[in-house]
Structures are given as C-alpha cells and as structure tokens.
Design a protein around this motif. Structure first.
Motif, PDB file in Angstrom:
ATOM      1  N   GLU A 133      -2.844 -13.891   8.257  1.00 19.01           N
ATOM      2  CA  GLU A 133      -3.119 -13.675   9.764  1.00 19.01           C
ATOM      3  C   GLU A 133      -2.288 -12.213  10.398  1.00 19.01           C
ATOM      4  O   GLU A 133      -3.038 -11.489  11.326  1.00 19.01           O
ATOM      5  CB  GLU A 133      -2.781 -15.286  10.355  1.00 19.01           C
ATOM      6  N   ALA A 134      -1.018 -12.394  10.027  1.00 11.76           N
ATOM      7  CA  ALA A 134      -0.295 -11.313  10.299  1.00 11.76           C
ATOM      8  C   ALA A 134      -0.886  -9.965   9.862  1.00 11.76           C
ATOM      9  O   ALA A 134      -0.828  -9.071  10.839  1.00 11.76           O
ATOM     10  CB  ALA A 134       1.034 -11.255  10.186  1.00 11.76           C
ATOM     11  N   ALA A 135      -1.263  -9.909   8.658  1.00 17.47           N
ATOM     12  CA  ALA A 135      -1.721  -8.842   7.925  1.00 17.47           C
ATOM     13  C   ALA A 135      -3.285  -8.202   8.681  1.00 17.47           C
ATOM     14  O   ALA A 135      -3.401  -7.059   9.021  1.00 17.47           O
ATOM     15  CB  ALA A 135      -2.107  -8.931   6.601  1.00 17.47           C
ATOM     16  N   GLU A 136      -3.915  -9.158   8.950  1.00 14.66           N
ATOM     17  CA  GLU A 136      -5.361  -8.881   9.775  1.00 14.66           C
ATOM     18  C   GLU A 136      -5.084  -8.621  11.159  1.00 14.66           C
ATOM     19  O   GLU A 136      -5.555  -7.475  11.556  1.00 14.66           O
ATOM     20  CB  GLU A 136      -6.198 -10.120   9.650  1.00 14.66           C
ATOM     21  N   ALA A 137      -3.966  -8.927  11.804  1.00 15.52           N
ATOM     22  CA  ALA A 137      -3.726  -8.682  13.138  1.00 15.52           C
ATOM     23  C   ALA A 137      -3.157  -7.411  13.080  1.00 15.52           C
ATOM     24  O   ALA A 137      -3.299  -6.214  13.871  1.00 15.52           O
ATOM     25  CB  ALA A 137      -2.682  -9.497  13.715  1.00 15.52           C
ATOM     26  N   LEU A 138      -2.302  -6.809  12.151  1.00 12.62           N
ATOM     27  CA  LEU A 138      -1.477  -5.462  12.074  1.00 12.62           C
ATOM     28  C   LEU A 138      -2.244  -4.541  11.303  1.00 12.62           C
ATOM     29  O   LEU A 138      -1.974  -3.273  11.478  1.00 12.62           O
ATOM     30  CB  LEU A 138      -0.350  -5.663  11.866  1.00 12.62           C
ATOM     31  N   GLU A 139      -3.237  -5.001  10.394  1.00 12.25           N
ATOM     32  CA  GLU A 139      -3.780  -4.031   9.573  1.00 12.25           C
ATOM     33  C   GLU A 139      -2.678  -3.232   8.800  1.00 12.25           C
ATOM     34  O   GLU A 139      -2.991  -1.788   8.808  1.00 12.25           O
ATOM     35  CB  GLU A 139      -4.920  -3.146  10.188  1.00 12.25           C
ATOM     36  N   THR A 152      -0.757  -1.950   5.795  1.00  7.36           N
ATOM     37  CA  THR A 152      -0.967  -1.835   3.897  1.00  7.36           C
ATOM     38  C   THR A 152       0.040  -2.375   3.281  1.00  7.36           C
ATOM     39  O   THR A 152       0.085  -3.064   2.364  1.00  7.36           O
ATOM     40  CB  THR A 152      -1.363  -0.469   3.719  1.00  7.36           C
ATOM     41  N   GLU A 153       1.315  -2.260   4.042  1.00  9.44           N
ATOM     42  CA  GLU A 153       2.481  -2.955   3.382  1.00  9.44           C
ATOM     43  C   GLU A 153       2.342  -4.380   3.291  1.00  9.44           C
ATOM     44  O   GLU A 153       3.020  -4.890   2.240  1.00  9.44           O
ATOM     45  CB  GLU A 153       3.794  -2.447   4.127  1.00  9.44           C
ATOM     46  N   LEU A 154       2.303  -4.831   4.417  1.00  9.68           N
ATOM     47  CA  LEU A 154       1.770  -6.642   4.312  1.00  9.68           C
ATOM     48  C   LEU A 154       1.038  -6.889   3.386  1.00  9.68           C
ATOM     49  O   LEU A 154       1.092  -7.846   2.791  1.00  9.68           O
ATOM     50  CB  LEU A 154       1.706  -6.962   5.672  1.00  9.68           C
ATOM     51  N   LYS A 155      -0.293  -6.064   3.223  1.00  8.40           N
ATOM     52  CA  LYS A 155      -1.177  -6.562   2.090  1.00  8.40           C
ATOM     53  C   LYS A 155      -0.596  -6.454   0.757  1.00  8.40           C
ATOM     54  O   LYS A 155      -0.629  -7.529   0.034  1.00  8.40           O
ATOM     55  CB  LYS A 155      -2.273  -5.635   2.402  1.00  8.40           C
ATOM     56  N   SER A 156       0.068  -5.470   0.632  1.00 11.87           N
ATOM     57  CA  SER A 156       0.718  -5.299  -1.007  1.00 11.87           C
ATOM     58  C   SER A 156       1.705  -6.462  -0.761  1.00 11.87           C
ATOM     59  O   SER A 156       1.837  -6.958  -2.090  1.00 11.87           O
ATOM     60  CB  SER A 156       1.327  -4.186  -1.028  1.00 11.87           C
ATOM     61  N   PHE A 157       2.599  -6.784  -0.002  1.00 13.24           N
ATOM     62  CA  PHE A 157       3.456  -7.695  -0.136  1.00 13.24           C
ATOM     63  C   PHE A 157       2.773  -9.328  -0.113  1.00 13.24           C
ATOM     64  O   PHE A 157       3.531 -10.079  -0.873  1.00 13.24           O
ATOM     65  CB  PHE A 157       4.348  -7.731   1.264  1.00 13.24           C
ATOM     66  N   MET A 158       1.776  -9.348   0.237  1.00 18.27           N
ATOM     67  CA  MET A 158       0.886 -10.591   0.223  1.00 18.27           C
ATOM     68  C   MET A 158       0.562 -11.041  -1.145  1.00 18.27           C
ATOM     69  O   MET A 158       0.506 -11.828  -1.597  1.00 18.27           O
ATOM     70  CB  MET A 158      -0.338 -10.467   1.069  1.00 18.27           C
ATOM     71  N   PHE A 159      -0.239  -9.770  -1.737  1.00 14.86           N
ATOM     72  CA  PHE A 159      -0.480 -10.021  -3.135  1.00 14.86           C
ATOM     73  C   PHE A 159       0.547  -9.730  -4.523  1.00 14.86           C
ATOM     74  O   PHE A 159       0.183 -10.395  -5.335  1.00 14.86           O
ATOM     75  CB  PHE A 159      -1.537  -8.875  -3.406  1.00 14.86           C
ATOM     76  N   GLN A 160       1.786  -9.781  -3.968  1.00 12.93           N
ATOM     77  CA  GLN A 160       2.741  -9.753  -4.862  1.00 12.93           C
ATOM     78  C   GLN A 160       3.220 -11.212  -5.155  1.00 12.93           C
ATOM     79  O   GLN A 160       3.083 -11.914  -4.306  1.00 12.93           O
ATOM     80  CB  GLN A 160       4.001  -9.030  -4.419  1.00 12.93           C
ATOM     81  N   GLU A 161       3.913 -11.468  -6.364  1.00 13.85           N
ATOM     82  CA  GLU A 161       4.386 -12.624  -6.799  1.00 13.85           C
ATOM     83  C   GLU A 161       5.629 -12.661  -6.271  1.00 13.85           C
ATOM     84  O   GLU A 161       6.457 -11.809  -6.255  1.00 13.85           O
ATOM     85  CB  GLU A 161       4.081 -13.014  -8.434  1.00 13.85           C
TER      86      GLU A 161
END
Length: 148
Positions: A10-16, A18-27
């Motif tokens: 939700e935070a990634a979608e709100a802020l759009e 890229t760093e959060l998206k990459s962080f989200m998909f990391q293990e």
C-alpha cells in the motif's frame, strides 16, 4: 507494531517509489523479530544437545582444572626436592669444610707437638753435654790438684 507486506504494498502504491518496490520483492535478510516456536520434539532434541554440550564443556573444564592442579602439585614437589637437595649439598659442604678445618688443626697441633718434642730432646741433649763437660772439668781439676 509489526510491518506486514500488505502495508508495504500500500505504501509503494501510494508513493510510486521504485526503491520501495525493489525492497518489497527482496527476500528478508534479518528475519522476523520474534522467533517462531518449534515443535516439542525438536525442542527436546535441541535441549538434549545443549545439555550434552554443557556437560562436555563442564567435564573438559573439570579435567583441565584437575590437570592444572596436578601440574602445580608436581612443580611444588619438584621445588621442594630441589630445595632439599640444595640444603643437603650445603650441609655436606659445611661438613667437609669443618672436617678440613679439623684436619688442618690436628695437623698443626701434631706439628707443634713434634716441634716441642724436638726442642725438648735438643735441650735434654745439651744439658747432658753440659753436665758431662762439667764432670770432666771437675775430674781434671781434681787430678791437677792431686798432682801438685
């Protein structure tokens, strides 16, 4: 408060961002903050292992303390023995010195006594000679008086 992956989304979608998206998909590297509970079987095994390890380590420490005590005892014994031997050697040295002194004294005394005996013999010889001479002289004087 625990951060869930849904909140991150939700935070990634709100802020759009890229760093959060990459962080989200990391293990996750650090892992969860609370440890998950294991089953009773596995905990029993681990506790047994830990108790075995502690027992072994305590045995090792006991052995090491025993061996260190033994080594200290041995070193103490050896130091005592060396001290005794040094004392004995000192005593023997003293006794030999005393014996040497006594022998020297006895030799001196025997020399003195020999000297004194020699002197006394000489003096007795001299006295005998003088007495003989005096007797001779008296005899001669008597003879000479008789003749005249």
């Amino acid at each position: 408060m625990h951060i869930t992956p849904e909140k991150i989304k939700e935070a990634a979608e709100a802020l759009e961002c890229t760093e959060l998206k990459s962080f989200m998909f990391q293990e996750p590297t650090a892992g969860p903050l609370t440890k998950p509970r294991r089953s009773s079987r596995s905990t029993g095994r681990s506790s047994r292992r830990s108790t075995r390890g502690t027992r072994r380590s305590s045995r090792r420490s006991r052995r090491s303390t025993r061996s260190s005590r033994r080594s200290t005892r041995r070193s103490r014994r050896s130091t005592r023995r060396s001290r005794r031997s040094t004392r004995r050697s000192r005593r023997s040295r003293r006794s030999t010195r005393r014996s040497r002194r006594s022998t020297r004294r006895s030799r001196r005394s025997t020399r003195r006594s020999r000297r004194s005996t020699r002197r006394s013999r000489r003096s007795t010889r001299r006295s005998r000679r003088s007495t003989r001479r005096s007797r001779r002289s008296t005899r001669r004087s008597r003879r000479s008086t008789r003749r005249s």
